[in-house]
Structure formats: C-alpha cells, structure tokens
Scaffold this motif. Structure first.
Motif, PDB file in Angstrom:
ATOM      1  N   TYR A 164     -24.273   5.879 -37.523  1.00  0.00           N
ATOM      2  CA  TYR A 164     -24.537   6.999 -36.608  1.00  0.00           C
ATOM      3  C   TYR A 164     -23.499   6.996 -35.483  1.00  0.00           C
ATOM      4  CZ  TYR A 164     -29.072   6.524 -38.934  1.00  0.00           C
ATOM      5  OH  TYR A 164     -30.072   6.400 -39.864  1.00  0.00           O
ATOM      6  N   PRO A 165     -22.227   7.175 -35.805  1.00  0.00           N
ATOM      7  CA  PRO A 165     -21.185   7.051 -34.769  1.00  0.00           C
ATOM      8  C   PRO A 165     -21.319   8.075 -33.655  1.00  0.00           C
ATOM      9  CG  PRO A 165     -20.282   7.995 -36.785  1.00  0.00           C
ATOM     10  CD  PRO A 165     -21.658   7.509 -37.123  1.00  0.00           C
ATOM     11  N   ASP A 166     -21.773   9.293 -33.986  1.00  0.00           N
ATOM     12  CA  ASP A 166     -21.874  10.323 -32.956  1.00  0.00           C
ATOM     13  C   ASP A 166     -22.899   9.945 -31.896  1.00  0.00           C
ATOM     14  OD1 ASP A 166     -23.797  10.517 -34.954  1.00  0.00           O
ATOM     15  OD2 ASP A 166     -24.114  12.669 -34.654  1.00  0.00           O
ATOM     16  N   VAL A 167     -23.961   9.245 -32.311  1.00  0.00           N
ATOM     17  CA  VAL A 167     -25.015   8.869 -31.371  1.00  0.00           C
ATOM     18  C   VAL A 167     -24.672   7.572 -30.644  1.00  0.00           C
ATOM     19  CG1 VAL A 167     -27.440   8.220 -31.140  1.00  0.00           C
ATOM     20  CG2 VAL A 167     -26.788  10.063 -32.703  1.00  0.00           C
ATOM     21  N   VAL A 168     -24.383   6.519 -31.394  1.00  0.00           N
ATOM     22  CA  VAL A 168     -24.171   5.206 -30.782  1.00  0.00           C
ATOM     23  C   VAL A 168     -22.935   5.201 -29.892  1.00  0.00           C
ATOM     24  CG1 VAL A 168     -23.734   2.762 -31.239  1.00  0.00           C
ATOM     25  CG2 VAL A 168     -25.374   4.016 -32.643  1.00  0.00           C
ATOM     26  N   CYS A 169     -21.845   5.795 -30.360  1.00  0.00           N
ATOM     27  CA  CYS A 169     -20.626   5.807 -29.549  1.00  0.00           C
ATOM     28  C   CYS A 169     -20.802   6.673 -28.302  1.00  0.00           C
ATOM     29  CB  CYS A 169     -19.440   6.285 -30.380  1.00  0.00           C
ATOM     30  SG  CYS A 169     -19.060   5.182 -31.778  1.00  0.00           S
ATOM     31  N   ALA A 170     -21.619   7.726 -28.413  1.00  0.00           N
ATOM     32  CA  ALA A 170     -21.912   8.540 -27.231  1.00  0.00           C
ATOM     33  C   ALA A 170     -22.720   7.745 -26.214  1.00  0.00           C
ATOM     34  CB  ALA A 170     -22.663   9.805 -27.631  1.00  0.00           C
TER      35      ALA A 170
END
Length: 213
Positions: A164-170
């Motif tokens: 979930y890069p969009d969530v975790v990195c955000a």
C-alpha cells in the motif's frame, strides 16, 4: 526508554560499523560515563551488542558497540499486521486515501514533537530534528550527497509499504510535515520519493525557494 537513551540507540543504528564509547559520546553530546550506563542497559535489553576493536599498540582494544535490530523485529512482528489492516481500510473506505493518510501522519509527527522536544541545535535547522526523529523510528537515515537530501535506508513497515505505497508513504511524509509544523518551520518544504534509490527512499527537505541547502 528515556530521550537520551533513545538518542543513543538512534546513533548506534546510524553508525556504518561498531562504534566506541568516545565516538558515541561525540555523536550524541552525552558524557562518556552516561553513554556507558545507557549502553549497558541497551545490551541487557538485547538492543545492542558489545565487541572489541582492532588492537592498537599495547593494552586491550577499546570496546565497541552496535545495534542488534531486535527492536525493529519486535515492531514488525507486533505492528505490521495492524498497519496492513489500517492501510487496507483507508484505501477501501476513503475517497482520498493519500490525503487522509498524510493527515494521520502529520498528527503523529506533532505528537512525537510534543513528547520529545527538540534539542537546542535543532532550532537552528529543524531538518536535523526531522532526521533525528526518523532515526528513532527506525528509518536509518543517511546523508544523500546534498544538504537537503536524506536517504531512508530502512522502512519499519516495508512489506506494508510495498503493498500500500500510496497510504504508508503518505503517512511517512505526513510525519515529516507534522514535525516541521510543530517546529514552525514554515520555510522548509518536504518531498518523499519512495523506493527512488537502490535500497532507499529519498527525502528532500529544502529551505526557502526550494534550492538545495
């Protein structure tokens, strides 16, 4: 864990090789006797290991210390599943998952500052405060070649970030922004480039007009 002991553990993790008492004292600003006491506690807790340096002339070689990574393993085993569930829920239920994740991360960053006020040297350059807190969270930050660039060489939630890069990195960028907000660093802008470098994510913290430095 006290603030000074946490700072010492962060310094241990940032060392490319085992470090001596003197080197760790210089890195943290703590007295050597204080460093020795904290290291003994970290070794007892399984968070650091003691070794011996290379012999140099007469006498015993200086003791060296290195972080074990045990705390990171504990974080992964206890919280990775929860983080994945939360990331999945945000992505499924939110129409703007990256924005909501960034808001949550910013709140986390502000909480970190309120529970661990910056050291005096961080007031001159709040970017140092950001890097210190990221080290304490387990990101193993390293210089990136420019004053504005930091490479995050470890992700405490790597598996979840890959899913979930969009969530975790955000969330991670939100943490940085929350720290800057709490430090009232309005002249510092933050950008995170996930998985941009070999084995690392790149964090850019630029002052003023965005020029490096």
């Amino acid at each position: 864990m006290s603030t000074s002991r946490r700072a010492l553990l962060a310094a241990l993790r940032s060392q490319p090789q085992p470090a001596t008492l003197v080197a760790l004292g210089a890195a943290t600003g703590l007295h050597v006797n204080t460093v020795r006491e904290h290291l003994a506690a970290l070794v007892d807790a399984g968070l650091a290991v003691r070794g011996s340096g290379v012999p140099d002339g007469r006498g015993r070689p200086a003791a060296t210390y290195a972080a074990t990574g045990a705390e990171h393993a504990l974080v992964r085993s206890e919280y990775t599943g929860l983080a994945a569930a939360l990331a999945s829920t945000i992505r499924r239920t939110s129409s703007t998952p990256d924005r909501d994740a960034a808001v949550a991360g910013a709140e986390w960053g502000r909480d970190l500052v309120s529970s661990s006020p910056p050291a005096p040297e961080h007031y001159a350059d709040p970017r140092k405060h950001v890097v210190t807190l990221l080290a304490q969270l387990g990101f193993a930050p390293q210089p990136g070649g420019q004053p504005s660039t930091t490479l995050l060489t470890r992700c405490p939630l790597l598996t979840t970030a890959q899913a979930y890069p969009d969530v975790v990195c955000a969330v991670h960028l939100g943490i940085v922004q929350g720290v800057l907000d709490a430090d009232r660093a309005d002249d510092v802008s933050a950008e995170l480039f996930p998985f941009s470098d070999p084995g690392a994510c790149r964090l850019e913290l630029s002052r003023g007009d965005g020029a490096h430095g």
